[in-house]
Design an enzyme around this catalytic site. Sequence first.
Site, PDB file in Angstrom:
ATOM      1  N   PRO A  10     -10.056  -6.712  -1.459  1.00 21.67           N
ATOM      2  CA  PRO A  10      -9.834  -5.371  -0.900  1.00 21.67           C
ATOM      3  C   PRO A  10      -8.773  -4.558  -1.630  1.00 21.67           C
ATOM      4  O   PRO A  10      -8.670  -3.350  -1.423  1.00 21.67           O
ATOM      5  CB  PRO A  10      -9.395  -5.663   0.546  1.00 21.67           C
ATOM      6  N   GLY A  67     -11.702  -8.071  -9.690  1.00 23.08           N
ATOM      7  CA  GLY A  67     -11.357  -8.238 -11.099  1.00 23.08           C
ATOM      8  C   GLY A  67     -11.857  -9.562 -11.643  1.00 23.08           C
ATOM      9  O   GLY A  67     -12.526 -10.338 -10.948  1.00 23.08           O
ATOM     10  N   GLU A  73     -12.884 -17.117  -9.572  1.00 19.27           N
ATOM     11  CA  GLU A  73     -12.788 -17.944  -8.359  1.00 19.27           C
ATOM     12  C   GLU A  73     -14.161 -18.215  -7.757  1.00 19.27           C
ATOM     13  O   GLU A  73     -14.458 -19.331  -7.322  1.00 19.27           O
ATOM     14  CB  GLU A  73     -11.893 -17.263  -7.310  1.00 19.27           C
ATOM     15  N   THR A  94      -9.067  -4.593 -14.333  1.00 16.27           N
ATOM     16  CA  THR A  94      -8.525  -3.807 -15.438  1.00 16.27           C
ATOM     17  C   THR A  94      -9.425  -3.871 -16.666  1.00 16.27           C
ATOM     18  O   THR A  94      -9.987  -2.877 -17.086  1.00 16.27           O
ATOM     19  CB  THR A  94      -7.105  -4.299 -15.804  1.00 16.27           C
ATOM     20  N   GLU A 276      -5.848 -16.298 -16.661  1.00 19.80           N
ATOM     21  CA  GLU A 276      -4.902 -16.890 -15.722  1.00 19.80           C
ATOM     22  C   GLU A 276      -4.463 -18.267 -16.221  1.00 19.80           C
ATOM     23  O   GLU A 276      -5.185 -18.920 -16.987  1.00 19.80           O
ATOM     24  CB  GLU A 276      -5.541 -17.039 -14.329  1.00 19.80           C
TER      25      GLU A 276
END
Length: 315
Positions: A10, A67, A73, A94, A276
């Site tokens: 969100p 993103g 995930e 982004t 990540e």
Amino acid sequence: MKRARIIYNPTSGREAIRRDLVDILDVYEQAGYETSAFATTPEENSAMNEATRAAKAGFDLIIAAGGDGTINEVVNGIAPLEHRPMMAIIPAGTTNDYARALRIPREDPLSAARVILKGRAAKMDIGQSNDSYFINIAAGGSLSELTYSVPSKLKSMYGYLAYVVKGAEMLTSIKPMDLHIKYDDGEFKGKSAMFFLALTNSVGGFEQIVPDAKLDDGKFTLLIVKTTKFAEILNLITEVLKGKHINNPNLIYAKSERVEVSSLKNDKIMINLDGEYGGDAPVTFINHKQHIKIVANIDDAASDMLIDAPVELND
């Protein structure tokens, strides 16, 4: 009736997904899916856990909306399962590398949702790094730390410019790594500024780093920077921007189904998975060929990026 579950962040993309959610739900209903939505929470692995739950509950389609982190995930929630539902992507981050590779609109969530109405999908390769999965890149080295060293606030405010500025700052402080890398057709032992494995042609917004990428051939594109000298790296970056780097003597450029990375001196080597932090070496990377069927904008995507023809959604 088939069922779809939208897993959305969100807070991604200035909350554009939340604003368009009712219309997005309607698009998937038009496509023949009884559709519901789940908003991720700050709880760790929120999107991953919901993706696993939905897959085990028999949902036919899971839409990752957010993103690259949200998409990663959801893939991690589905990839280990024997029954893997089809995926769709609504980008709102982004760089949105994965959406860029699939030619999915990146500025308008509603347009991204409408891609499903074209009725085409691709069976996409998925990478595995020890016990984690990734969809776009895995990397190690000083320069690869760039993607998770740029603060989220800067990414949101300045987008790709944030990476350029941070990259220029980091270039002067490259730490050489003593690496041992084994891949299908060879082995590398020596000093390196960075390495990375790519599954698509879109890396940090650049599409010329892996100009010959295939999305479904079961092979990573492996790049190893064999130098740690500032001038040579600068020259290599210049060639990358022109797409002329593949034969650079300071670069190994190879295709491989499996890659093993370790340190020659037991140094800490941080691994970057889809932007990540993904743990430390030693690590074994495995490419799972055509592992998840993902809705793609095939009409606009270059057909030479797939070795197999796109599939119809009902196949």
